[in-house]
Motif scaffolding. Sequence first.
Motif, PDB file in Angstrom:
ATOM      1  N   ASP A 159      -4.168   2.677 -10.377  1.00  0.00           N
ATOM      2  CA  ASP A 159      -3.248   1.556 -10.524  1.00  0.00           C
ATOM      3  C   ASP A 159      -3.536   0.448  -9.521  1.00  0.00           C
ATOM      4  OD1 ASP A 159      -0.656   3.972 -11.091  1.00  0.00           O
ATOM      5  OD2 ASP A 159      -1.673   2.751 -12.606  1.00  0.00           O
ATOM      6  N   THR A 160      -4.445   0.701  -8.601  1.00  0.00           N
ATOM      7  CA  THR A 160      -4.804  -0.309  -7.606  1.00  0.00           C
ATOM      8  C   THR A 160      -5.366  -1.547  -8.282  1.00  0.00           C
ATOM      9  OG1 THR A 160      -5.234   1.336  -5.881  1.00  0.00           O
ATOM     10  CG2 THR A 160      -6.322  -0.805  -5.666  1.00  0.00           C
ATOM     11  N   ALA A 161      -4.764  -2.695  -8.007  1.00  0.00           N
ATOM     12  CA  ALA A 161      -5.173  -3.951  -8.635  1.00  0.00           C
ATOM     13  C   ALA A 161      -4.324  -5.086  -8.084  1.00  0.00           C
ATOM     14  CB  ALA A 161      -5.001  -3.877 -10.152  1.00  0.00           C
ATOM     15  N   GLN A 186      -0.875  -7.880  -4.473  1.00  0.00           N
ATOM     16  CA  GLN A 186      -1.819  -6.761  -4.445  1.00  0.00           C
ATOM     17  C   GLN A 186      -1.083  -5.427  -4.342  1.00  0.00           C
ATOM     18  OE1 GLN A 186      -5.242  -6.739  -4.703  1.00  0.00           O
ATOM     19  NE2 GLN A 186      -5.169  -4.497  -4.588  1.00  0.00           N
ATOM     20  N   VAL A 187      -1.506  -4.497  -5.157  1.00  0.00           N
ATOM     21  CA  VAL A 187      -1.017  -3.122  -5.097  1.00  0.00           C
ATOM     22  C   VAL A 187      -2.199  -2.217  -4.806  1.00  0.00           C
ATOM     23  CG1 VAL A 187      -0.025  -1.212  -6.421  1.00  0.00           C
ATOM     24  CG2 VAL A 187       0.926  -3.524  -6.637  1.00  0.00           C
ATOM     25  N   THR A 188      -2.078  -1.413  -3.756  1.00  0.00           N
ATOM     26  CA  THR A 188      -3.140  -0.485  -3.382  1.00  0.00           C
ATOM     27  C   THR A 188      -2.553   0.919  -3.280  1.00  0.00           C
ATOM     28  OG1 THR A 188      -4.283  -2.209  -2.135  1.00  0.00           O
ATOM     29  CG2 THR A 188      -4.906   0.070  -1.681  1.00  0.00           C
ATOM     30  N   GLY A 194       3.721   7.727  -5.071  1.00  0.00           N
ATOM     31  CA  GLY A 194       4.766   6.853  -4.569  1.00  0.00           C
ATOM     32  C   GLY A 194       5.220   5.831  -5.596  1.00  0.00           C
ATOM     33  N   SER A 195       6.123   4.967  -5.156  1.00  0.00           N
ATOM     34  CA  SER A 195       6.720   3.958  -6.028  1.00  0.00           C
ATOM     35  C   SER A 195       6.696   2.588  -5.365  1.00  0.00           C
ATOM     36  CB  SER A 195       8.181   4.314  -6.344  1.00  0.00           C
ATOM     37  OG  SER A 195       8.290   5.531  -7.038  1.00  0.00           O
ATOM     38  N   SER A 220       0.849  -1.195   0.000  1.00  0.00           N
ATOM     39  CA  SER A 220       0.000   0.000   0.000  1.00  0.00           C
ATOM     40  C   SER A 220       0.883   1.243   0.000  1.00  0.00           C
ATOM     41  CB  SER A 220      -0.898   0.006   1.229  1.00  0.00           C
ATOM     42  OG  SER A 220      -1.776  -1.095   1.212  1.00  0.00           O
ATOM     43  N   VAL A 221       0.604   2.142  -0.926  1.00  0.00           N
ATOM     44  CA  VAL A 221       1.356   3.388  -1.014  1.00  0.00           C
ATOM     45  C   VAL A 221       0.402   4.534  -1.289  1.00  0.00           C
ATOM     46  CG1 VAL A 221       3.484   2.309  -1.814  1.00  0.00           C
ATOM     47  CG2 VAL A 221       1.791   3.091  -3.473  1.00  0.00           C
TER      48      VAL A 221
END
Length: 123
Positions: free
Chosen positions: A90-92, A118-120, A16-17, A11-12
């Motif tokens: 980009d959350t997915a 997971q990227v949030t 962010g990166s 989670s960012v």
Amino acid sequence: QAKLVESGGGSVQAGGSLRLSCAAIGFTVSPFCMGWFRQVSGKEREGVATISKGGLPPNYADSVKGRFSVSRDNSNNMLYLQMDSLKPEDTAMYYCAAGPYCFGVQSQGFSSWGQGTQVTVSS
């Protein structure tokens, strides 16, 4: 057992990166096109980036061009996705995959898939 294992999600905040990694276990990646794909629950899977075995320029979805960078390390059987200037959209769940050839960022032909990371991205 041959498999792909993703890591590096999290989670960012927006802007962010993150750097995603994908390890190929039980097989070598050098003969394959490798790619990153993502999916939001309830939506179709979307191609993010692919990189050929032969050193051609990578392919990117328009939505990530200039922000994401895909790379591969054949000697260590790894695939990476550097994601900068992240946006909430980009959350997915992000998946890496291997296939016989790259055709833009389409997933046709990709037969080996990881379990996803997971990227949030929060606003």
